[in-house]
Design an enzyme around this catalytic site. Sequence first.
Site, PDB file in Angstrom:
ATOM      1  N   LYS A 113     -45.285 112.073  19.104  1.00  0.00           N
ATOM      2  CA  LYS A 113     -45.311 110.756  18.471  1.00  0.00           C
ATOM      3  C   LYS A 113     -46.866 110.358  18.705  1.00  0.00           C
ATOM      4  O   LYS A 113     -47.690 109.792  18.164  1.00  0.00           O
ATOM      5  CB  LYS A 113     -44.714 109.518  18.966  1.00  0.00           C
ATOM      6  CG  LYS A 113     -42.982 109.647  18.315  1.00  0.00           C
ATOM      7  CD  LYS A 113     -43.120 109.577  17.085  1.00  0.00           C
ATOM      8  CE  LYS A 113     -41.457 109.575  16.387  1.00  0.00           C
ATOM      9  NZ  LYS A 113     -41.577 109.270  14.896  1.00  0.00           N
ATOM     10  N   SER A 136     -35.745 112.988  17.274  1.00  0.00           N
ATOM     11  CA  SER A 136     -35.979 111.601  17.965  1.00  0.00           C
ATOM     12  C   SER A 136     -35.199 111.543  19.140  1.00  0.00           C
ATOM     13  O   SER A 136     -34.882 110.350  19.773  1.00  0.00           O
ATOM     14  CB  SER A 136     -35.745 110.447  16.965  1.00  0.00           C
ATOM     15  OG  SER A 136     -34.541 110.334  16.709  1.00  0.00           O
ATOM     16  N   ALA A 155     -38.091 111.971  11.741  1.00  0.00           N
ATOM     17  CA  ALA A 155     -38.726 112.878  12.843  1.00  0.00           C
ATOM     18  C   ALA A 155     -37.519 113.209  13.711  1.00  0.00           C
ATOM     19  O   ALA A 155     -36.590 112.278  13.768  1.00  0.00           O
ATOM     20  CB  ALA A 155     -39.620 112.142  13.589  1.00  0.00           C
ATOM     21  N   GLN A 183     -30.653 115.644   7.410  1.00  0.00           N
ATOM     22  CA  GLN A 183     -30.238 116.446   8.585  1.00  0.00           C
ATOM     23  C   GLN A 183     -29.616 115.181   9.649  1.00  0.00           C
ATOM     24  O   GLN A 183     -28.400 115.626  10.054  1.00  0.00           O
ATOM     25  CB  GLN A 183     -31.321 116.998   9.258  1.00  0.00           C
ATOM     26  CG  GLN A 183     -31.288 118.509   9.497  1.00  0.00           C
ATOM     27  CD  GLN A 183     -32.508 118.944   9.978  1.00  0.00           C
ATOM     28  OE1 GLN A 183     -33.012 118.602  10.894  1.00  0.00           O
ATOM     29  NE2 GLN A 183     -33.024 120.148   9.285  1.00  0.00           N
ATOM     30  N   LEU A 201     -26.321 104.389  23.812  1.00  0.00           N
ATOM     31  CA  LEU A 201     -25.645 103.741  24.762  1.00  0.00           C
ATOM     32  C   LEU A 201     -24.558 102.803  23.838  1.00  0.00           C
ATOM     33  O   LEU A 201     -23.436 102.904  24.075  1.00  0.00           O
ATOM     34  CB  LEU A 201     -26.402 102.888  25.744  1.00  0.00           C
ATOM     35  CG  LEU A 201     -25.512 101.917  26.411  1.00  0.00           C
ATOM     36  CD1 LEU A 201     -24.361 102.816  27.479  1.00  0.00           C
ATOM     37  CD2 LEU A 201     -26.402 101.258  27.393  1.00  0.00           C
ATOM     38  N   GLY A 243     -29.849 111.780   8.414  1.00  0.00           N
ATOM     39  CA  GLY A 243     -29.637 110.904   7.580  1.00  0.00           C
ATOM     40  C   GLY A 243     -28.246 111.024   6.720  1.00  0.00           C
ATOM     41  O   GLY A 243     -27.796 112.120   6.813  1.00  0.00           O
ATOM     42  N   PHE A 246     -38.858  99.834  21.135  1.00  0.00           N
ATOM     43  CA  PHE A 246     -38.148 100.033  22.352  1.00  0.00           C
ATOM     44  C   PHE A 246     -36.525 100.452  21.883  1.00  0.00           C
ATOM     45  O   PHE A 246     -36.679 101.543  21.124  1.00  0.00           O
ATOM     46  CB  PHE A 246     -38.088  98.698  23.233  1.00  0.00           C
ATOM     47  CG  PHE A 246     -39.819  98.822  23.962  1.00  0.00           C
ATOM     48  CD1 PHE A 246     -40.672  98.696  23.077  1.00  0.00           C
ATOM     49  CD2 PHE A 246     -39.771  98.923  25.183  1.00  0.00           C
ATOM     50  CE1 PHE A 246     -41.990  98.932  23.545  1.00  0.00           C
ATOM     51  CE2 PHE A 246     -40.949  99.165  26.103  1.00  0.00           C
ATOM     52  CZ  PHE A 246     -42.051  99.043  25.241  1.00  0.00           C
ATOM     53  N   ASN A 302     -34.226 114.782   4.692  1.00  0.00           N
ATOM     54  CA  ASN A 302     -33.503 116.310   4.386  1.00  0.00           C
ATOM     55  C   ASN A 302     -32.023 116.228   4.792  1.00  0.00           C
ATOM     56  O   ASN A 302     -31.528 117.106   4.896  1.00  0.00           O
ATOM     57  CB  ASN A 302     -34.268 117.084   5.366  1.00  0.00           C
ATOM     58  CG  ASN A 302     -34.118 116.895   6.578  1.00  0.00           C
ATOM     59  OD1 ASN A 302     -33.599 115.958   7.129  1.00  0.00           O
ATOM     60  ND2 ASN A 302     -34.704 117.645   7.622  1.00  0.00           N
ATOM     61  N   TYR A 304     -40.764 114.427  23.051  1.00  0.00           N
ATOM     62  CA  TYR A 304     -40.576 113.633  21.922  1.00  0.00           C
ATOM     63  C   TYR A 304     -41.706 112.355  21.780  1.00  0.00           C
ATOM     64  O   TYR A 304     -42.631 112.336  20.735  1.00  0.00           O
ATOM     65  CB  TYR A 304     -39.352 113.072  21.894  1.00  0.00           C
ATOM     66  CG  TYR A 304     -38.928 111.783  21.307  1.00  0.00           C
ATOM     67  CD1 TYR A 304     -39.173 111.916  19.776  1.00  0.00           C
ATOM     68  CD2 TYR A 304     -38.976 110.474  21.796  1.00  0.00           C
ATOM     69  CE1 TYR A 304     -39.279 110.742  19.043  1.00  0.00           C
ATOM     70  CE2 TYR A 304     -38.844 109.349  20.905  1.00  0.00           C
ATOM     71  CZ  TYR A 304     -38.960 109.642  19.527  1.00  0.00           C
ATOM     72  OH  TYR A 304     -38.686 108.301  18.604  1.00  0.00           O
TER      73      TYR A 304
HETATM   74  N1  UFG Z   1     -26.741 105.839  28.898  1.00  0.00           N
HETATM   75  C1  UFG Z   1     -25.616 106.005  29.682  1.00  0.00           C
HETATM   76  N2  UFG Z   1     -24.617 106.445  29.137  1.00  0.00           N
HETATM   77  C2  UFG Z   1     -24.494 107.097  27.823  1.00  0.00           C
HETATM   78  C3  UFG Z   1     -25.650 106.842  26.945  1.00  0.00           C
HETATM   79  C4  UFG Z   1     -26.650 106.076  27.600  1.00  0.00           C
HETATM   80  O1  UFG Z   1     -25.696 105.399  30.592  1.00  0.00           O
HETATM   81  O2  UFG Z   1     -23.400 107.558  27.608  1.00  0.00           O
HETATM   82  C5  UFG Z   1     -27.934 104.972  29.159  1.00  0.00           C
HETATM   83  C6  UFG Z   1     -29.135 105.887  29.420  1.00  0.00           C
HETATM   84  O3  UFG Z   1     -29.187 106.837  30.359  1.00  0.00           O
HETATM   85  C7  UFG Z   1     -30.194 105.012  29.281  1.00  0.00           C
HETATM   86  C8  UFG Z   1     -29.422 103.784  28.519  1.00  0.00           C
HETATM   87  O4  UFG Z   1     -28.271 103.959  28.415  1.00  0.00           O
HETATM   88  O5  UFG Z   1     -30.600 104.460  30.569  1.00  0.00           O
HETATM   89  C9  UFG Z   1     -30.356 103.867  26.976  1.00  0.00           C
HETATM   90  O6  UFG Z   1     -29.767 104.852  26.633  1.00  0.00           O
HETATM   91  P1  UFG Z   1     -29.905 105.477  24.878  1.00  0.00           P
HETATM   92  O7  UFG Z   1     -29.714 106.878  24.740  1.00  0.00           O
HETATM   93  O8  UFG Z   1     -29.349 104.578  24.109  1.00  0.00           O
HETATM   94  O9  UFG Z   1     -31.570 105.106  24.691  1.00  0.00           O
HETATM   95  P2  UFG Z   1     -32.977 105.734  25.508  1.00  0.00           P
HETATM   96  O10 UFG Z   1     -33.309 104.602  26.305  1.00  0.00           O
HETATM   97  O11 UFG Z   1     -32.754 107.051  26.127  1.00  0.00           O
HETATM   98  O12 UFG Z   1     -33.951 106.081  24.066  1.00  0.00           O
HETATM   99  C10 UFG Z   1     -34.101 105.292  23.138  1.00  0.00           C
HETATM  100  C11 UFG Z   1     -34.453 106.011  21.964  1.00  0.00           C
HETATM  101  C12 UFG Z   1     -35.816 106.734  21.952  1.00  0.00           C
HETATM  102  C13 UFG Z   1     -36.994 105.943  22.354  1.00  0.00           C
HETATM  103  C14 UFG Z   1     -36.588 105.418  23.649  1.00  0.00           C
HETATM  104  C15 UFG Z   1     -37.485 104.062  24.028  1.00  0.00           C
HETATM  105  O13 UFG Z   1     -33.395 107.081  21.597  1.00  0.00           O
HETATM  106  O14 UFG Z   1     -36.132 107.539  20.704  1.00  0.00           O
HETATM  107  O15 UFG Z   1     -35.153 104.635  23.413  1.00  0.00           O
HETATM  108  O16 UFG Z   1     -37.148 103.145  24.848  1.00  0.00           O
HETATM  109  F1  UFG Z   1     -37.999 106.800  22.928  1.00  0.00           F
END
Ligand code: UFG
Length: 331
Positions: free
Chosen positions: A149, A81, A79, A38, A194, A40, A173, A36, A145
Amino acid sequence: MTTGETLLVTGGAGYVGSHCVAELRARGHRVVVLDNLQQGHRAAVPTDVPFVAGDLADAALLRRVFAEHRIGAVLHFAANSLVGESMRDPFKYVGDNVTNALNLLRAAVDAGTRRFVLSSTANLFGTPERTPIDETVTIDPGSPYGESKFIVERMLHWADRVYGLRFACLRYFNAAGAHPDGTLGEDHDPETHLIPIVLDAALGKRSHVEIFGDDYATPDGTCVRDYVHVCDLADAHVKALDLLATRSGHFNLGNGQGYSVKQVIEAARRVTGRDIAVKVGPRRPGDPATLVAASARAMSELGWTPRFPDLDAIVRTAWEWKRRHPDGYGD
Ligand code: UFG
């Protein structure tokens, strides 16, 4: 591959989906993408791939797609996410993600399609009872979320029991990196992940990176994650399709190596050679301290071996993409 069949890739214009489309085509599969747009990007899908701009909420559209193509298998990426967003807007997740998957599954079963690969998540394990996390760790989703799933995983379980639909649930992961040929990469709006945020700071597009909490029970106090290259995830999907010739399965996909937020920033400094300013802020709600995968099952049962297990190599591919496409796909 079954001769003459087409694979339906939902969310094929998104980050992981577009890399999977590239991998499937490189192995000779024919695909049709439904997205869709959104999250992508139309430009992430080659122009010679049939593209349906539409939403999984549209059951009539789905019936048409299955009627027009002989869909041998579905790869379902489309989805919502974001863990954080799901904590603020849970029904968008346990609602839309689930009903969209149900529409898709109904259309697939009605059309006689009996193979399905689901883009699932490590968030299924919430705050895990032990680490590294293999497939026997108790499922207790960390957010709406992850819950959405899990519900879809359970729908697949029953679709297998009742209709003989074989499925593979691939629990990613932390998907990271970009296609090594420089044509595909990560481009979210807003960006919350991150590595792209750290690289935007290296490019000067952000003044600094905020570290979300440095008081976790980890070696340096920042959260530890298992970063897995997006092309390795794509490869696992192709291998999962082979498995579906005989049976269903669940697989945790990571490198088995955890890196803290500070270690990721250090890796980005090494790879880019640039200064990256950081500030420590408060914790982000819903973040578990440590998530690291045990992927022995994927390795032995799918024959999956990550080609980019090294964090610097992962960050390098993401940096190449950022440098060439500082504004992403530009749409
Ligand atoms: N983080 C920061 N600063 C930022 C962004 C992220 O410190 O500006 C930290 C987060 O707190 C986290 C780590 O970096 O500890 C990774 O964060 P992400 O947002 O990159 O990824 P997440 O681990 O939160 O989530 C990702 C996917 C999810 C999935 C998850 C499974 O986005 O869909 O991994 O591990 F469920």
